[in-house]
Write a protein that holds these residues in place. Structure first.
Motif, mmCIF file in Angstrom:
data_model
loop_
_atom_site.group_PDB
_atom_site.id
_atom_site.type_symbol
_atom_site.label_atom_id
_atom_site.label_comp_id
_atom_site.label_asym_id
_atom_site.label_seq_id
_atom_site.Cartn_x
_atom_site.Cartn_y
_atom_site.Cartn_z
ATOM 1 N N LYS A 118 0.836 -1.205 0.000
ATOM 2 C CA LYS A 118 0.000 0.000 0.000
ATOM 3 C C LYS A 118 0.868 1.252 0.000
ATOM 4 C CE LYS A 118 -3.972 -2.037 2.285
ATOM 5 N NZ LYS A 118 -5.177 -1.671 2.981
ATOM 6 N N PHE A 119 1.857 1.284 0.897
ATOM 7 C CA PHE A 119 2.765 2.429 0.938
ATOM 8 C C PHE A 119 3.523 2.566 -0.381
ATOM 9 C CE2 PHE A 119 2.764 2.020 5.723
ATOM 10 C CZ PHE A 119 2.305 3.307 5.981
ATOM 11 N N ARG A 120 3.959 1.443 -0.940
ATOM 12 C CA ARG A 120 4.702 1.461 -2.201
ATOM 13 C C ARG A 120 3.849 2.013 -3.340
ATOM 14 N NH1 ARG A 120 6.386 -3.994 -3.292
ATOM 15 N NH2 ARG A 120 7.717 -3.711 -1.496
ATOM 16 N N SER A 121 2.602 1.605 -3.393
ATOM 17 C CA SER A 121 1.706 2.111 -4.428
ATOM 18 C C SER A 121 1.572 3.624 -4.330
ATOM 19 C CB SER A 121 0.334 1.448 -4.298
ATOM 20 O OG SER A 121 -0.565 1.991 -5.229
ATOM 21 N N ILE A 122 1.435 4.105 -3.123
ATOM 22 C CA ILE A 122 1.272 5.551 -2.932
ATOM 23 C C ILE A 122 2.556 6.292 -3.280
ATOM 24 C CG2 ILE A 122 0.919 7.350 -1.189
ATOM 25 C CD1 ILE A 122 -1.161 5.413 0.065
ATOM 26 N N TYR A 123 3.682 5.872 -2.721
ATOM 27 C CA TYR A 123 4.882 6.672 -2.981
ATOM 28 C C TYR A 123 5.333 6.594 -4.432
ATOM 29 C CZ TYR A 123 8.620 3.044 -2.628
ATOM 30 O OH TYR A 123 9.458 1.974 -2.828
ATOM 31 N N MET A 124 5.172 5.465 -5.072
ATOM 32 C CA MET A 124 5.598 5.366 -6.468
ATOM 33 C C MET A 124 4.700 6.186 -7.400
ATOM 34 S SD MET A 124 6.658 1.451 -7.043
ATOM 35 C CE MET A 124 8.342 0.943 -6.851
ATOM 36 N N MET A 125 3.409 6.013 -7.270
ATOM 37 C CA MET A 125 2.486 6.685 -8.177
ATOM 38 C C MET A 125 2.401 8.196 -7.886
ATOM 39 S SD MET A 125 1.837 4.343 -10.158
ATOM 40 C CE MET A 125 0.385 3.835 -11.013
ATOM 41 N N TYR A 126 2.443 8.576 -6.627
ATOM 42 C CA TYR A 126 2.440 9.995 -6.296
ATOM 43 C C TYR A 126 3.727 10.657 -6.797
ATOM 44 C CZ TYR A 126 -1.768 10.011 -3.330
ATOM 45 O OH TYR A 126 -3.056 9.961 -2.855
ATOM 46 N N ALA A 127 4.849 9.941 -6.721
ATOM 47 C CA ALA A 127 6.119 10.484 -7.220
ATOM 48 C C ALA A 127 6.074 10.674 -8.737
ATOM 49 C CB ALA A 127 7.279 9.573 -6.839
ATOM 50 N N ILE A 128 5.541 9.707 -9.442
ATOM 51 C CA ILE A 128 5.424 9.840 -10.905
ATOM 52 C C ILE A 128 4.513 11.019 -11.241
ATOM 53 C CG2 ILE A 128 4.533 8.744 -13.010
ATOM 54 C CD1 ILE A 128 5.427 6.036 -11.733
ATOM 55 N N GLY A 129 3.379 11.119 -10.551
ATOM 56 C CA GLY A 129 2.473 12.239 -10.774
ATOM 57 C C GLY A 129 3.137 13.569 -10.463
ATOM 58 N N LEU A 130 3.890 13.626 -9.385
ATOM 59 C CA LEU A 130 4.582 14.855 -8.993
ATOM 60 C C LEU A 130 5.612 15.268 -10.037
ATOM 61 C CD1 LEU A 130 5.087 17.040 -6.836
ATOM 62 C CD2 LEU A 130 6.690 15.461 -5.755
ATOM 63 N N VAL A 131 6.380 14.320 -10.531
ATOM 64 C CA VAL A 131 7.378 14.620 -11.561
ATOM 65 C C VAL A 131 6.691 15.129 -12.834
ATOM 66 C CG1 VAL A 131 9.098 13.580 -13.114
ATOM 67 C CG2 VAL A 131 9.156 13.092 -10.663
ATOM 68 N N LEU A 132 5.600 14.493 -13.225
ATOM 69 C CA LEU A 132 4.865 14.955 -14.400
ATOM 70 C C LEU A 132 4.367 16.384 -14.205
ATOM 71 C CD1 LEU A 132 2.810 11.754 -15.333
ATOM 72 C CD2 LEU A 132 4.660 12.799 -16.663
ATOM 73 N N ILE A 133 3.798 16.663 -13.046
ATOM 74 C CA ILE A 133 3.289 18.009 -12.756
ATOM 75 C C ILE A 133 4.431 19.018 -12.799
ATOM 76 C CG2 ILE A 133 2.296 19.482 -10.948
ATOM 77 C CD1 ILE A 133 0.627 16.960 -10.119
ATOM 78 N N LEU A 134 5.530 18.715 -12.126
ATOM 79 C CA LEU A 134 6.666 19.646 -12.094
ATOM 80 C C LEU A 134 7.254 19.882 -13.484
ATOM 81 C CD1 LEU A 134 8.494 18.457 -8.847
ATOM 82 C CD2 LEU A 134 7.221 20.597 -9.170
ATOM 83 N N SER A 135 7.167 18.881 -14.345
ATOM 84 C CA SER A 135 7.741 19.019 -15.685
ATOM 85 C C SER A 135 6.952 19.975 -16.576
ATOM 86 C CB SER A 135 7.840 17.650 -16.365
ATOM 87 O OG SER A 135 6.570 17.214 -16.824
ATOM 88 N N ARG A 136 5.708 20.225 -16.253
ATOM 89 C CA ARG A 136 4.871 21.062 -17.115
ATOM 90 C C ARG A 136 4.284 22.292 -16.426
ATOM 91 N NH1 ARG A 136 7.470 20.673 -20.608
ATOM 92 N NH2 ARG A 136 7.969 18.607 -21.269
ATOM 93 N N ILE A 137 4.880 22.707 -15.339
ATOM 94 C CA ILE A 137 4.484 23.977 -14.725
ATOM 95 C C ILE A 137 5.047 25.095 -15.587
ATOM 96 C CG2 ILE A 137 4.860 25.525 -12.754
ATOM 97 C CD1 ILE A 137 4.725 23.091 -10.942
ATOM 98 N N PRO A 138 4.254 26.080 -15.942
ATOM 99 C CA PRO A 138 4.785 27.216 -16.711
ATOM 100 C C PRO A 138 5.591 28.128 -15.772
ATOM 101 C CG PRO A 138 2.427 27.484 -16.353
ATOM 102 C CD PRO A 138 2.804 26.149 -15.790
ATOM 103 N N TRP A 139 6.831 27.729 -15.482
ATOM 104 C CA TRP A 139 7.657 28.397 -14.477
ATOM 105 C C TRP A 139 7.815 29.882 -14.741
ATOM 106 C CZ3 TRP A 139 8.258 25.895 -10.142
ATOM 107 C CH2 TRP A 139 8.259 24.496 -10.153
ATOM 108 N N ALA A 140 7.975 30.269 -15.996
ATOM 109 C CA ALA A 140 8.217 31.690 -16.321
ATOM 110 C C ALA A 140 7.037 32.560 -15.887
ATOM 111 C CB ALA A 140 8.461 31.845 -17.821
ATOM 112 N N SER A 141 5.819 32.105 -16.125
ATOM 113 C CA SER A 141 4.652 32.915 -15.740
ATOM 114 C C SER A 141 4.261 32.693 -14.290
ATOM 115 C CB SER A 141 3.468 32.599 -16.657
ATOM 116 O OG SER A 141 3.071 31.253 -16.500
ATOM 117 N N TRP A 142 4.606 31.552 -13.723
ATOM 118 C CA TRP A 142 4.222 31.248 -12.349
ATOM 119 C C TRP A 142 5.083 32.014 -11.355
ATOM 120 C CZ3 TRP A 142 5.012 26.349 -9.027
ATOM 121 C CH2 TRP A 142 3.998 26.255 -8.064
ATOM 122 N N LEU A 143 6.375 32.058 -11.610
ATOM 123 C CA LEU A 143 7.286 32.723 -10.692
ATOM 124 C C LEU A 143 7.501 34.193 -11.036
ATOM 125 C CD1 LEU A 143 9.971 29.906 -10.358
ATOM 126 C CD2 LEU A 143 8.099 30.422 -8.799
#
Length: 144
Positions: A118-143
């Motif tokens: 259960k813990f593995r499912s959460i940390y692996m999938m949440y990490a993949i989701g987090l990396v995907l989100i971070l990869s497509r944040i429009p940093w120039a307009s956000w910051l």
């Protein structure tokens, strides 16, 4: 309305990203220490799940009311401009995929019987989701 949604989407992003990082670390520690997965652990994972989905909902509403979202695709030319393509296509599509991955991780954890799995499912999938989100944040307009 547009300005309020834009500020809400940006502000909630900090909270959602922080929650995903904390939950990832919490689940990773839970898995590595062979901790028993409890109702409290499920609720902690649920916080990230809910924040990610609320962020997605606000983002989708913003996408259709913003002059920088769907309107860019209708006008054409968004594919030739790197910033317009990120805003109109890459950011929403990749973040939808990220939320799907987070949902799969949370749902799988509920169905599994072993605590470590259960813990593995959460940390692996949440990490993949987090990396995907971070990869497509429009940093120039956000910051900026």
């Amino acid at each position: 309305m547009y300005t309020g949604l834009k500020h809400l989407h940006s502000g909630l992003a900090y909270l959602a990203l922080a929650a995903l990082v904390v939950i990832f670390i919490y689940a990773l520690i839970g898995s590595l220490s062979n901790k028993t997965y409890t109702e409290k652990d499920r609720k902690i994972a649920l916080i990230g799940f809910i924040l990610a989905h609320v962020q997605l909902l606000i983002g989708l509403i913003l996408y259709f009311v913003s002059p920088l979202g769907f309107a860019l695709l209708k006008e054409g030319g968004a594919m030739s401009d790197k910033v317009a393509r990120l805003t109109a296509l890459e950011h929403p599509v990749i973040n939808i995929i990220a939320i799907i991955v987070i949902t799969i991780g949370y749902s799988r954890a509920k169905k599994l019987s072993e605590s470590r799995a259960k813990f593995r499912s959460i940390y692996m999938m949440y990490a993949i989701g987090l990396v995907l989100i971070l990869s497509r944040i429009p940093w120039a307009s956000w910051l900026g």
